[in-house]
Design a protein around this motif. Structure first.
Motif, PDB file in Angstrom:
ATOM      1  N   GLN A   1       0.821  -1.205   0.000  1.00 30.98           N
ATOM      2  CA  GLN A   1       0.000   0.000   0.000  1.00 30.98           C
ATOM      3  C   GLN A   1       0.853   1.253   0.000  1.00 30.98           C
ATOM      4  N   ASP A   2       1.970   1.218   0.738  1.00 35.16           N
ATOM      5  CA  ASP A   2       2.870   2.369   0.745  1.00 35.16           C
ATOM      6  C   ASP A   2       3.428   2.640  -0.649  1.00 35.16           C
ATOM      7  N   LEU A   3       3.616   1.589  -1.429  1.00 35.61           N
ATOM      8  CA  LEU A   3       4.089   1.740  -2.803  1.00 35.61           C
ATOM      9  C   LEU A   3       2.960   2.104  -3.766  1.00 35.61           C
ATOM     10  N   GLY A   4       1.728   2.100  -3.273  1.00 33.37           N
ATOM     11  CA  GLY A   4       0.598   2.510  -4.106  1.00 33.37           C
ATOM     12  C   GLY A   4      -0.184   1.375  -4.731  1.00 33.37           C
ATOM     13  N   PHE A   5       0.098   0.147  -4.357  1.00 28.52           N
ATOM     14  CA  PHE A   5      -0.612  -0.979  -4.960  1.00 28.52           C
ATOM     15  C   PHE A   5      -1.737  -1.434  -4.040  1.00 28.52           C
ATOM     16  N   PRO A   6      -2.919  -1.820  -4.554  1.00 25.55           N
ATOM     17  CA  PRO A   6      -3.276  -1.806  -5.961  1.00 25.55           C
ATOM     18  C   PRO A   6      -3.889  -0.492  -6.439  1.00 25.55           C
ATOM     19  N   GLY A   7      -3.989   0.498  -5.540  1.00 24.39           N
ATOM     20  CA  GLY A   7      -4.661   1.739  -5.911  1.00 24.39           C
ATOM     21  C   GLY A   7      -3.966   2.514  -7.007  1.00 24.39           C
ATOM     22  N   PHE A   8      -2.628   2.501  -7.021  1.00 21.78           N
ATOM     23  CA  PHE A   8      -1.908   3.186  -8.089  1.00 21.78           C
ATOM     24  C   PHE A   8      -1.885   2.341  -9.354  1.00 21.78           C
ATOM     25  N   ALA A   9      -1.581   1.077  -9.196  1.00 21.27           N
ATOM     26  CA  ALA A   9      -1.483   0.213 -10.366  1.00 21.27           C
ATOM     27  C   ALA A   9      -1.786  -1.220  -9.976  1.00 21.27           C
ATOM     28  N   SER A  10      -2.345  -1.950 -10.910  1.00 26.17           N
ATOM     29  CA  SER A  10      -2.498  -3.392 -10.810  1.00 26.17           C
ATOM     30  C   SER A  10      -1.982  -3.956 -12.127  1.00 26.17           C
ATOM     31  N   LYS A  11      -2.108  -5.240 -12.316  1.00 25.78           N
ATOM     32  CA  LYS A  11      -1.475  -5.850 -13.495  1.00 25.78           C
ATOM     33  C   LYS A  11      -2.070  -5.352 -14.812  1.00 25.78           C
ATOM     34  N   ASN A  12      -3.319  -4.881 -14.777  1.00 30.28           N
ATOM     35  CA  ASN A  12      -3.953  -4.420 -16.013  1.00 30.28           C
ATOM     36  C   ASN A  12      -4.462  -2.978 -15.953  1.00 30.28           C
TER      37      ASN A  12
ATOM     38  N   ARG B   1     -12.119  -4.763  -9.797  1.00 30.74           N
ATOM     39  CA  ARG B   1     -13.055  -5.485 -10.665  1.00 30.74           C
ATOM     40  C   ARG B   1     -12.725  -5.238 -12.136  1.00 30.74           C
ATOM     41  N   ILE B   2     -12.390  -3.993 -12.470  1.00 31.21           N
ATOM     42  CA  ILE B   2     -11.993  -3.680 -13.846  1.00 31.21           C
ATOM     43  C   ILE B   2     -10.753  -4.478 -14.223  1.00 31.21           C
ATOM     44  N   ASP B   3      -9.777  -4.532 -13.312  1.00 33.82           N
ATOM     45  CA  ASP B   3      -8.551  -5.280 -13.568  1.00 33.82           C
ATOM     46  C   ASP B   3      -8.858  -6.737 -13.917  1.00 33.82           C
ATOM     47  N   ALA B   4      -9.751  -7.354 -13.155  1.00 36.41           N
ATOM     48  CA  ALA B   4     -10.092  -8.757 -13.406  1.00 36.41           C
ATOM     49  C   ALA B   4     -10.753  -8.934 -14.768  1.00 36.41           C
ATOM     50  N   LEU B   5     -11.586  -7.973 -15.160  1.00 35.05           N
ATOM     51  CA  LEU B   5     -12.292  -8.070 -16.440  1.00 35.05           C
ATOM     52  C   LEU B   5     -11.396  -7.766 -17.631  1.00 35.05           C
ATOM     53  N   LEU B   6     -10.257  -7.120 -17.388  1.00 32.42           N
ATOM     54  CA  LEU B   6      -9.306  -6.853 -18.464  1.00 32.42           C
ATOM     55  C   LEU B   6      -8.311  -7.997 -18.653  1.00 32.42           C
ATOM     56  N   GLU B   7      -8.212  -8.889 -17.689  1.00 31.35           N
ATOM     57  CA  GLU B   7      -7.194  -9.941 -17.706  1.00 31.35           C
ATOM     58  C   GLU B   7      -7.423 -10.938 -18.837  1.00 31.35           C
ATOM     59  N   ILE B   8      -6.367 -11.307 -19.535  1.00 33.26           N
ATOM     60  CA  ILE B   8      -6.447 -12.332 -20.567  1.00 33.26           C
ATOM     61  C   ILE B   8      -6.786 -13.680 -19.922  1.00 33.26           C
ATOM     62  N   GLN B   9      -7.693 -14.456 -20.541  1.00 26.29           N
ATOM     63  CA  GLN B   9      -8.195 -15.678 -19.947  1.00 26.29           C
ATOM     64  C   GLN B   9      -7.947 -16.874 -20.868  1.00 26.29           C
ATOM     65  N   PRO B  10      -7.733 -18.045 -20.282  1.00 24.08           N
ATOM     66  CA  PRO B  10      -7.619 -19.253 -21.119  1.00 24.08           C
ATOM     67  C   PRO B  10      -8.956 -19.601 -21.746  1.00 24.08           C
ATOM     68  N   VAL B  11      -8.919 -19.988 -22.983  1.00 25.56           N
ATOM     69  CA  VAL B  11     -10.138 -20.357 -23.714  1.00 25.56           C
ATOM     70  C   VAL B  11     -10.042 -21.806 -24.100  1.00 25.56           C
ATOM     71  N   GLN B  12     -11.042 -22.570 -23.691  1.00 26.38           N
ATOM     72  CA  GLN B  12     -11.047 -23.972 -24.036  1.00 26.38           C
ATOM     73  C   GLN B  12     -11.465 -24.150 -25.501  1.00 26.38           C
ATOM     74  N   PRO B  13     -10.682 -24.919 -26.265  1.00 27.40           N
ATOM     75  CA  PRO B  13     -11.084 -25.145 -27.668  1.00 27.40           C
ATOM     76  C   PRO B  13     -12.406 -25.895 -27.744  1.00 27.40           C
ATOM     77  N   SER B  14     -13.205 -25.514 -28.702  1.00 26.63           N
ATOM     78  CA  SER B  14     -14.502 -26.195 -28.866  1.00 26.63           C
ATOM     79  C   SER B  14     -14.289 -27.605 -29.369  1.00 26.63           C
ATOM     80  N   SER B  15     -15.085 -28.516 -28.864  1.00 26.61           N
ATOM     81  CA  SER B  15     -14.932 -29.934 -29.235  1.00 26.61           C
ATOM     82  C   SER B  15     -15.641 -30.243 -30.539  1.00 26.61           C
TER      83      SER B  15
END
Length: 394
Positions: free
Chosen positions: A50-61, A380-394
């Motif tokens: 928090q002192d470094l500003g995470f996650p309020g300053f920046a998160s992974k996305n 919540r925005i960060d989670a929705l921006l995250e790249i996700q694994p996609v299962q190939p259709s069978s």
């Protein structure tokens, strides 16, 4: 002299040995007991983050420009856009607008586009706030050849920075100032743009998305009342020689009568949503030839701001015209992500089937402090921006 050198060297060796022993060199203390690892108090790691500003300053996305007001946000965005560590990372000019004039601020975003690339800073009436002065000092604008070598483009009645060359744009009201801004841009670009945006002069929450597009594309943001086209707006459109005219907002803020009248000046289309959030998403999705973000798939930058701070749209506009580029998305409550925004982000969420390194990514800029968007919403925005694994259709 010759005998002093070995003595000093010996003393240095002894000091180093003593220091190593006292610090537990080799993993042990001088007593020979095993040195125990240093463990902080419960929660100290969280506090450090928090002192470094995470996650309020920046998160992974996401990255936040966390100003308490649009003045601070504009300064932060300008310095994020122009790092100013060398001549080629400084802006040629900056635009200065009164932070109380949201209409002129949104119109002034046009000057962030090519060729001027002038980020926006805000005054407090005729006073220059500390944040703005600090940004001016840090940016050190070099002077724009296509704006009379101005370092500052002053829009309307605003502060006058000392020791900097300025070009002044004047007008009796926001519609005239928008015309003056567009006139300067046209002169710098060498030709008028082929499209214009007409935004509602009485509904800032519906007009906000226009700033991001103006900064990216160089199309002017002109103003209309609900049932009237100001003379300056009409004159500005005529100067574009029958352009494509895009009306931003529903009929409740710009009437069908006005849209019909605009049709006599060029090809006219309305882009709108029933509320400010839906309106911004509709504009983000919209495309018509070379006009529009067409942000309907993964791999985009996005800028998030609050409808309660309309000038933040102008302050943030340089982020839509550089870096990851992208449209403005709006929230209405600092503590809740609108369902429409959640659905939109899910719709454009990146995915991968084999290797995420080969995927595309979304990134979000969060504008304002927690009174604008809370850290919970950012998360919540960060989670929705995250790249996700996609299962190939069978």
């Amino acid at each position: 002299m010759s005998t002093d050198v070995p003595v000093r060297a010996l003393l240095l060796i002894l000091v180093l040995l003593a220091f190593a022993a006292g610090c537990g060199g080799g993993g042990t203390k001088s007593s020979g007991k095993q040195r125990q690892p240093v463990v902080g108090k419960r929660g100290s790691d969280k506090k450090a983050a928090q002192d470094l500003g995470f996650p309020g300053f920046a998160s992974k996305n996401t990255t936040r420009v966390g100003g308490a007001d649009p003045i601070a946000d504009a300064a932060g965005v300008a310095e994020a856009t122009y790092t100013a560590r060398s001549v080629d990372t400084r802006p040629a000019a900056v635009t200065l607008v009164d932070g109380k004039d949201w209409r002129s601020a949104i119109s002034a975003a046009q000057l962030m586009s090519l060729p001027l690339r002038a980020p926006l800073l805000l005054s407090d009436g005729d006073k220059l706030p500390d944040a703005t002065q600090s940004a001016l000092d840090a940016l050190g604008p070099t002077g724009a050849e296509k704006a009379g070598k101005a370092q500052v483009i002053r829009v309307g009645k605003t502060a006058t920075p000392k020791r900097l060359r300025s070009t002044d744009l004047e007008g009796a009201d926001p519609s005239e100032l928008a015309q003056a801004i567009d006139r300067l841009h046209t002169a710098a670009a060498g030709a008028p743009s082929r499209a214009v945006v007409v935004a509602p002069s009485s509904a800032p929450e519906f007009a906000m998305p226009a700033a991001a597009w103006a900064a990216k594309a160089g199309d002017p943001v002109l103003w209309a009342d609900r049932d009237r086209i100001p003379p300056a707006t009409k004159a500005a459109i005529i100067a574009h020689r029958r352009p494509r005219i895009y009306v931003l907002g529903p009929a409740s803020v710009i009437s069908d009568k006005v849209v019909k009248s605009l049709g006599g000046l060029g090809t006219t289309r309305r882009v709108s949503g029933a509320d400010p959030v839906a309106n911004a998403i509709a504009f983000a999705r919209f495309t018509d030839g070379r006009f529009g973000w067409h942000a309907v798939d993964p791999g985009h930058g996005l800028v998030f701001a609050s409808t309660k701070r309309p000038v933040d749209a102008a302050a943030a506009a340089p982020l839509s015209a550089s870096g990851t580029y992208g449209p403005l998305v709006l929230v209405t409550d600092a503590n809740a992500l609108p369902r429409a925004v959640q659905d939109y982000l899910l719709d454009i969420q990146p995915g991968y089937s084999d290797d995420p390194v080969r995927g595309v990514y979304n990134h979000g800029w969060i504008i304002g402090d927690e009174s604008a968007l809370s850290v919970d919403v950012q998360s919540r925005i960060d989670a929705l921006l995250e790249i996700q694994p996609v299962q190939p259709s069978s």
